[in-house]
Design a protein around this motif. Structure first.
Motif, PDB file in Angstrom:
ATOM      1  N   TYR A  43       1.667  13.364  13.823  1.00 20.43           N
ATOM      2  CA  TYR A  43       2.533  13.907  14.860  1.00 20.43           C
ATOM      3  C   TYR A  43       3.979  14.024  14.375  1.00 20.43           C
ATOM      4  N   LYS A  44       4.458  13.065  13.600  1.00 18.59           N
ATOM      5  CA  LYS A  44       5.837  13.102  13.110  1.00 18.59           C
ATOM      6  C   LYS A  44       6.103  14.387  12.329  1.00 18.59           C
ATOM      7  N   GLU A  45       5.158  14.805  11.492  1.00 19.74           N
ATOM      8  CA  GLU A  45       5.314  16.054  10.733  1.00 19.74           C
ATOM      9  C   GLU A  45       5.216  17.268  11.651  1.00 19.74           C
ATOM     10  N   ARG A  46       4.251  17.245  12.585  1.00 23.73           N
ATOM     11  CA  ARG A  46       4.106  18.375  13.510  1.00 23.73           C
ATOM     12  C   ARG A  46       5.357  18.533  14.356  1.00 23.73           C
ATOM     13  N   ARG A  47       5.921  17.419  14.803  1.00 25.16           N
ATOM     14  CA  ARG A  47       7.129  17.475  15.627  1.00 25.16           C
ATOM     15  C   ARG A  47       8.295  18.054  14.816  1.00 25.16           C
ATOM     16  N   ALA A  48       8.432  17.644  13.551  1.00 26.90           N
ATOM     17  CA  ALA A  48       9.505  18.182  12.703  1.00 26.90           C
ATOM     18  C   ALA A  48       9.346  19.688  12.529  1.00 26.90           C
ATOM     19  N   LEU A  49       8.110  20.160  12.362  1.00 26.36           N
ATOM     20  CA  LEU A  49       7.864  21.604  12.243  1.00 26.36           C
ATOM     21  C   LEU A  49       8.221  22.331  13.540  1.00 26.36           C
ATOM     22  N   LEU A  50       7.887  21.721  14.665  1.00 25.29           N
ATOM     23  CA  LEU A  50       8.220  22.319  15.955  1.00 25.29           C
ATOM     24  C   LEU A  50       9.728  22.406  16.136  1.00 25.29           C
ATOM     25  N   GLU A  51      10.424  21.343  15.815  1.00 18.36           N
ATOM     26  CA  GLU A  51      11.889  21.353  15.925  1.00 18.36           C
ATOM     27  C   GLU A  51      12.503  22.408  15.008  1.00 18.36           C
ATOM     28  N   GLN A  52      11.948  22.547  13.807  1.00 16.24           N
ATOM     29  CA  GLN A  52      12.450  23.553  12.867  1.00 16.24           C
ATOM     30  C   GLN A  52      12.198  24.970  13.393  1.00 16.24           C
ATOM     31  N   LEU A  53      11.062  25.166  14.032  1.00 13.56           N
ATOM     32  CA  LEU A  53      10.737  26.459  14.636  1.00 13.56           C
ATOM     33  C   LEU A  53      11.772  26.831  15.698  1.00 13.56           C
ATOM     34  N   PHE A  54      12.131  25.868  16.545  1.00 13.24           N
ATOM     35  CA  PHE A  54      13.152  26.114  17.565  1.00 13.24           C
ATOM     36  C   PHE A  54      14.501  26.428  16.913  1.00 13.24           C
ATOM     37  N   THR A  55      14.831  25.712  15.857  1.00 12.12           N
ATOM     38  CA  THR A  55      16.101  25.941  15.155  1.00 12.12           C
ATOM     39  C   THR A  55      16.108  27.295  14.455  1.00 12.12           C
ATOM     40  N   ASP A  56      15.050  27.581  13.704  1.00 14.05           N
ATOM     41  CA  ASP A  56      14.988  28.829  12.930  1.00 14.05           C
ATOM     42  C   ASP A  56      15.084  30.066  13.811  1.00 14.05           C
ATOM     43  N   HIS A  57      14.503  29.991  14.987  1.00 12.32           N
ATOM     44  CA  HIS A  57      14.467  31.159  15.878  1.00 12.32           C
ATOM     45  C   HIS A  57      15.489  31.073  17.011  1.00 12.32           C
ATOM     46  N   ALA A  58      16.313  30.036  16.989  1.00 15.76           N
ATOM     47  CA  ALA A  58      17.344  29.829  18.018  1.00 15.76           C
ATOM     48  C   ALA A  58      16.754  29.993  19.416  1.00 15.76           C
ATOM     49  N   LEU A  59      15.617  29.345  19.636  1.00 14.99           N
ATOM     50  CA  LEU A  59      14.921  29.488  20.917  1.00 14.99           C
ATOM     51  C   LEU A  59      15.692  28.803  22.033  1.00 14.99           C
ATOM     52  N   THR A  60      15.818  29.516  23.142  1.00 13.77           N
ATOM     53  CA  THR A  60      16.453  29.004  24.357  1.00 13.77           C
ATOM     54  C   THR A  60      15.566  29.373  25.531  1.00 13.77           C
ATOM     55  N   ALA A  61      15.995  28.992  26.731  1.00  9.47           N
ATOM     56  CA  ALA A  61      15.202  29.260  27.934  1.00  9.47           C
ATOM     57  C   ALA A  61      14.732  30.714  27.942  1.00  9.47           C
ATOM     58  N   PRO A  62      13.488  30.923  28.278  1.00  6.28           N
ATOM     59  CA  PRO A  62      12.542  30.009  28.920  1.00  6.28           C
ATOM     60  C   PRO A  62      11.791  29.094  27.963  1.00  6.28           C
ATOM     61  N   TRP A  63      12.129  29.097  26.678  1.00 13.14           N
ATOM     62  CA  TRP A  63      11.505  28.191  25.706  1.00 13.14           C
ATOM     63  C   TRP A  63      12.292  26.890  25.694  1.00 13.14           C
ATOM     64  N   THR A  64      11.596  25.769  25.847  1.00 11.05           N
ATOM     65  CA  THR A  64      12.267  24.472  25.884  1.00 11.05           C
ATOM     66  C   THR A  64      11.546  23.493  24.978  1.00 11.05           C
ATOM     67  N   LEU A  65      12.303  22.817  24.155  1.00 16.01           N
ATOM     68  CA  LEU A  65      11.762  21.754  23.325  1.00 16.01           C
ATOM     69  C   LEU A  65      11.826  20.474  24.140  1.00 16.01           C
ATOM     70  N   CYS A  66      10.681  19.893  24.415  1.00 12.99           N
ATOM     71  CA  CYS A  66      10.614  18.671  25.209  1.00 12.99           C
ATOM     72  C   CYS A  66      11.370  17.561  24.485  1.00 12.99           C
ATOM     73  N   PRO A  67      12.229  16.846  25.176  1.00 13.59           N
ATOM     74  CA  PRO A  67      12.941  15.748  24.530  1.00 13.59           C
ATOM     75  C   PRO A  67      11.949  14.703  24.008  1.00 13.59           C
ATOM     76  N   MET A  68      12.332  14.020  22.931  1.00 15.19           N
ATOM     77  CA  MET A  68      11.485  12.995  22.344  1.00 15.19           C
ATOM     78  C   MET A  68      12.355  11.820  21.922  1.00 15.19           C
ATOM     79  N   THR A  69      11.805  10.634  22.054  1.00 14.00           N
ATOM     80  CA  THR A  69      12.510   9.447  21.607  1.00 14.00           C
ATOM     81  C   THR A  69      11.512   8.401  21.124  1.00 14.00           C
ATOM     82  N   THR A  70      11.961   7.553  20.235  1.00 10.34           N
ATOM     83  CA  THR A  70      11.172   6.385  19.839  1.00 10.34           C
ATOM     84  C   THR A  70      11.811   5.123  20.421  1.00 10.34           C
ATOM     85  N   ASN A  71      12.851   5.313  21.221  1.00  6.18           N
ATOM     86  CA  ASN A  71      13.570   4.210  21.846  1.00  6.18           C
ATOM     87  C   ASN A  71      12.908   3.874  23.180  1.00  6.18           C
ATOM     88  N   LEU A  72      12.321   2.686  23.283  1.00  7.16           N
ATOM     89  CA  LEU A  72      11.582   2.290  24.481  1.00  7.16           C
ATOM     90  C   LEU A  72      12.461   2.253  25.725  1.00  7.16           C
TER      91      LEU A  72
END
Length: 104
Positions: free
Chosen positions: A41-70
């Motif tokens: 998942y860590k690699e898949r998430r990094a690829l997803l984040e890069q996809l959003f960055t590379d394509h400058a995706l904005t609404a209606p596309w949303t990257l769900c927030p993620m944290t490892t902080n409990l």
């Protein structure tokens, strides 16, 4: 959304304008024709984040927030469940591969 799904094709543009939809992504399972199910998942998430960055995706596309902080995750669960459309949280081990049809 259900009304749009049941609508006739001729009504779809008007309904989409009246009830717009958003797409919230938290995982990616395929990219450029390459299946990613066996990647952690860590690699898949990094690829997803890069996809959003590379394509400058904005609404209606949303990257769900993620944290490892409990503590942060607990706060999100307490505050975001009052927001319309937010149903809860997704918990995934960072090292897990995607298991189709399995709810873990």
């Amino acid at each position: 959304m259900q009304r749009r799904a049941a609508a006739h094709a001729r009504d779809a543009p008007a309904l989409a304008a009246r009830w717009p939809a958003d797409f919230v992504a938290f995982d990616i399972l395929q990219l450029d024709g390459q299946e990613l199910l066996n990647r952690p998942y860590k690699e898949r998430r990094a690829l997803l984040e890069q996809l959003f960055t590379d394509h400058a995706l904005t609404a209606p596309w949303t990257l769900c927030p993620m944290t490892t902080n409990l503590a942060k995750a607990r706060k999100w669960l307490q505050t975001w469940t009052d927001v319309s459309g937010v149903e809860g949280i997704v918990v995934k081990p960072l090292t897990s591969r995607y298991l189709p049809a399995y709810r873990g």
